[in-house]
Motif scaffolding. Structure first.
Motif, PDB file in Angstrom:
ATOM      1  N   ASP A 127     -26.602  13.125  14.874  1.00 22.06           N
ATOM      2  CA  ASP A 127     -27.831  12.835  15.693  1.00 22.06           C
ATOM      3  C   ASP A 127     -27.547  12.295  17.215  1.00 22.06           C
ATOM      4  N   GLN A 128     -26.368  11.388  17.057  1.00 21.18           N
ATOM      5  CA  GLN A 128     -25.823  10.976  18.322  1.00 21.18           C
ATOM      6  C   GLN A 128     -25.328  11.822  19.215  1.00 21.18           C
ATOM      7  N   ALA A 129     -24.623  12.954  18.522  1.00 22.77           N
ATOM      8  CA  ALA A 129     -23.849  13.981  19.137  1.00 22.77           C
ATOM      9  C   ALA A 129     -24.912  14.887  20.014  1.00 22.77           C
ATOM     10  N   ARG A 130     -26.092  15.016  19.139  1.00 26.79           N
ATOM     11  CA  ARG A 130     -27.097  15.832  19.767  1.00 26.79           C
ATOM     12  C   ARG A 130     -27.844  15.120  20.915  1.00 26.79           C
ATOM     13  N   GLY A 131     -27.978  13.745  20.819  1.00 23.58           N
ATOM     14  CA  GLY A 131     -28.412  13.129  22.094  1.00 23.58           C
ATOM     15  C   GLY A 131     -27.776  13.076  23.162  1.00 23.58           C
ATOM     16  N   ILE A 132     -26.173  13.018  23.000  1.00 25.83           N
ATOM     17  CA  ILE A 132     -25.238  13.054  24.040  1.00 25.83           C
ATOM     18  C   ILE A 132     -25.355  14.582  24.924  1.00 25.83           C
ATOM     19  N   LEU A 133     -25.615  15.552  24.038  1.00 25.96           N
ATOM     20  CA  LEU A 133     -25.654  16.891  24.487  1.00 25.96           C
ATOM     21  C   LEU A 133     -27.073  16.941  25.348  1.00 25.96           C
ATOM     22  N   MET A 134     -27.896  16.415  24.956  1.00 25.32           N
ATOM     23  CA  MET A 134     -29.366  16.478  25.437  1.00 25.32           C
ATOM     24  C   MET A 134     -29.391  15.955  26.900  1.00 25.32           C
ATOM     25  N   ALA A 135     -28.697  14.770  26.882  1.00 29.22           N
ATOM     26  CA  ALA A 135     -28.733  14.056  28.188  1.00 29.22           C
ATOM     27  C   ALA A 135     -27.562  14.278  29.181  1.00 29.22           C
ATOM     28  N   THR A 136     -26.568  14.938  28.503  1.00 29.19           N
ATOM     29  CA  THR A 136     -25.595  15.421  29.386  1.00 29.19           C
ATOM     30  C   THR A 136     -25.715  16.710  30.146  1.00 29.19           C
ATOM     31  N   PHE A 137     -26.402  17.584  29.466  1.00 27.03           N
ATOM     32  CA  PHE A 137     -26.760  18.941  29.736  1.00 27.03           C
ATOM     33  C   PHE A 137     -28.330  19.398  29.766  1.00 27.03           C
ATOM     34  N   ALA A 138     -29.028  18.455  29.719  1.00 31.67           N
ATOM     35  CA  ALA A 138     -30.671  18.596  29.951  1.00 31.67           C
ATOM     36  C   ALA A 138     -31.037  19.653  28.981  1.00 31.67           C
ATOM     37  N   LEU A 139     -30.721  19.376  27.617  1.00 28.32           N
ATOM     38  CA  LEU A 139     -31.051  20.509  26.660  1.00 28.32           C
ATOM     39  C   LEU A 139     -32.140  19.867  25.763  1.00 28.32           C
ATOM     40  N   SER A 140     -32.968  20.744  25.130  1.00 26.56           N
ATOM     41  CA  SER A 140     -33.965  20.358  23.998  1.00 26.56           C
ATOM     42  C   SER A 140     -33.014  20.127  22.744  1.00 26.56           C
ATOM     43  N   PRO A 141     -33.897  19.396  21.975  1.00 24.66           N
ATOM     44  CA  PRO A 141     -33.074  19.009  20.686  1.00 24.66           C
ATOM     45  C   PRO A 141     -32.672  20.328  19.794  1.00 24.66           C
ATOM     46  N   GLU A 142     -33.418  21.410  19.858  1.00 21.36           N
ATOM     47  CA  GLU A 142     -33.205  22.596  19.251  1.00 21.36           C
ATOM     48  C   GLU A 142     -31.839  23.102  19.710  1.00 21.36           C
ATOM     49  N   ASP A 143     -31.735  23.438  21.250  1.00 18.95           N
ATOM     50  CA  ASP A 143     -30.540  23.819  21.921  1.00 18.95           C
ATOM     51  C   ASP A 143     -29.471  23.062  21.497  1.00 18.95           C
ATOM     52  N   ALA A 144     -29.438  21.882  21.518  1.00 19.95           N
ATOM     53  CA  ALA A 144     -28.521  20.819  21.334  1.00 19.95           C
ATOM     54  C   ALA A 144     -27.687  20.992  19.972  1.00 19.95           C
ATOM     55  N   TRP A 145     -28.807  21.209  18.906  1.00 18.13           N
ATOM     56  CA  TRP A 145     -28.224  21.436  17.611  1.00 18.13           C
ATOM     57  C   TRP A 145     -27.532  23.011  17.479  1.00 18.13           C
ATOM     58  N   ASP A 146     -28.095  23.935  18.271  1.00 17.84           N
ATOM     59  CA  ASP A 146     -27.430  25.131  18.355  1.00 17.84           C
ATOM     60  C   ASP A 146     -26.052  25.113  18.787  1.00 17.84           C
ATOM     61  N   VAL A 147     -25.917  24.353  19.812  1.00 14.66           N
ATOM     62  CA  VAL A 147     -24.553  24.178  20.647  1.00 14.66           C
ATOM     63  C   VAL A 147     -23.535  23.556  19.483  1.00 14.66           C
ATOM     64  N   LEU A 148     -23.937  22.711  18.736  1.00 15.38           N
ATOM     65  CA  LEU A 148     -23.200  21.720  17.999  1.00 15.38           C
ATOM     66  C   LEU A 148     -22.821  22.891  16.935  1.00 15.38           C
ATOM     67  N   VAL A 149     -23.576  23.824  16.223  1.00 15.63           N
ATOM     68  CA  VAL A 149     -23.316  24.515  15.307  1.00 15.63           C
ATOM     69  C   VAL A 149     -22.446  25.640  15.565  1.00 15.63           C
ATOM     70  N   ARG A 150     -22.568  26.247  16.643  1.00 16.43           N
ATOM     71  CA  ARG A 150     -21.928  27.359  17.335  1.00 16.43           C
ATOM     72  C   ARG A 150     -20.245  26.792  17.534  1.00 16.43           C
ATOM     73  N   ILE A 151     -20.288  25.631  18.230  1.00 12.98           N
ATOM     74  CA  ILE A 151     -18.868  25.288  18.514  1.00 12.98           C
ATOM     75  C   ILE A 151     -18.234  24.907  17.207  1.00 12.98           C
ATOM     76  N   SER A 152     -19.030  24.428  16.319  1.00 19.27           N
ATOM     77  CA  SER A 152     -18.497  24.046  14.818  1.00 19.27           C
ATOM     78  C   SER A 152     -17.755  25.354  14.158  1.00 19.27           C
ATOM     79  N   GLN A 153     -18.671  26.351  14.577  1.00 15.45           N
ATOM     80  CA  GLN A 153     -18.234  27.863  13.928  1.00 15.45           C
ATOM     81  C   GLN A 153     -16.976  28.340  14.738  1.00 15.45           C
ATOM     82  N   ASN A 154     -17.191  28.390  16.191  1.00 16.57           N
ATOM     83  CA  ASN A 154     -16.242  28.894  16.883  1.00 16.57           C
ATOM     84  C   ASN A 154     -14.837  28.246  16.678  1.00 16.57           C
ATOM     85  N   THR A 155     -14.860  26.994  16.414  1.00 17.96           N
ATOM     86  CA  THR A 155     -13.571  26.127  16.422  1.00 17.96           C
ATOM     87  C   THR A 155     -13.110  25.815  14.853  1.00 17.96           C
TER      88      THR A 155
END
Length: 207
Positions: A127-155
């Motif tokens: 939840d903290q990581a999602r909040g950081i992405l939302m604040a840093t990149f002006a993302l919605s909660p859903e997009d922040a979640w998608d970003v985390l999941v995709r980076i997790s899969q890619n790496t």
């Protein structure tokens, strides 16, 4: 409570609900059963519709009391509520000697409990990581979640591990350039309606 069998076992049948209000009577009955038995106490909990932690603690205390006096303390049958509680708490094998394997439903329940415990432990960091992405990149909660999941899969990094790293680096002074590039690359793959421009370094969330 049945009279002792020729084999020295006393059978105790418990019906209804085992909660805090029932504990005193339960403790007295089980101590009496242990005293009457010469070999062990067998419990029939098939008619027990509910059991909470207070009831479980009373059963565990009675089991210890019986073992200290050289008696066995065994659950011969149990309803779904009791089986679910004892399986979830890992205490079922204590009352069922000789049962080495769980059936499919019990194993599924145990796996679910393990997963829930892990989720409770890792959710704050995610939840903290999602909040950081939302604040840093002006993302919605859903997009922040998608970003985390995709980076997790890619790496090939577990989600909670990635989240912990992201939170740690942010606390140390901001996201490193490599992570910013990964986020930007993932954002470029999101649907056009969800894309967000990365703000300039030091900028906060969009108003």
């Amino acid at each position: 409570m049945d009279v002792p069998s020729p084999g020295g076992h006393v059978r105790v049948t418990i019906r209804g609900e085992l909660d805090l209000s029932a504990v005193p009577a339960l403790e007295r009955a089980l101590r009496k059963a242990v005293a009457r038995a010469t070999r062990g106490v067998d419990l029939d909990l098939s008619g027990t519709a509910f059991c909470d932690c207070a009831g479980l603690n009373a059963l565990l205390a009675a089991r210890r009391h019986a073992l200290e006096r050289g008696r066995t303390f065994t659950i011969r049958s149990a309803g779904p509520a009791v089986r679910r509680l004892l399986t979830a708490t890992g205490t079922w094998p204590l009352f069922t000697p000789g049962e080495h394997a769980l059936n499919h439903d019990e194993q599924a329940l145990r796996n679910e409990v393990v997963q829930l415990r892990r989720a409770m432990q890792t959710r704050p960091a995610i939840d903290q990581a999602r909040g950081i992405l939302m604040a840093t990149f002006a993302l919605s909660p859903e997009d922040a979640w998608d970003v985390l999941v995709r980076i997790s899969q890619n790496t090939n990094t577990k989600l909670h591990v990635l989240a912990g790293r992201l939170v740690g680096t942010a606390q140390d002074g901001g996201l490193p350039e490599g992570l910013r590039q990964q986020v930007t690359a993932v954002l470029a793959t999101l649907p056009a309606s969800s894309d967000a421009e990365e703000p300039s370094p030091g900028a906060g969330a969009a108003p």
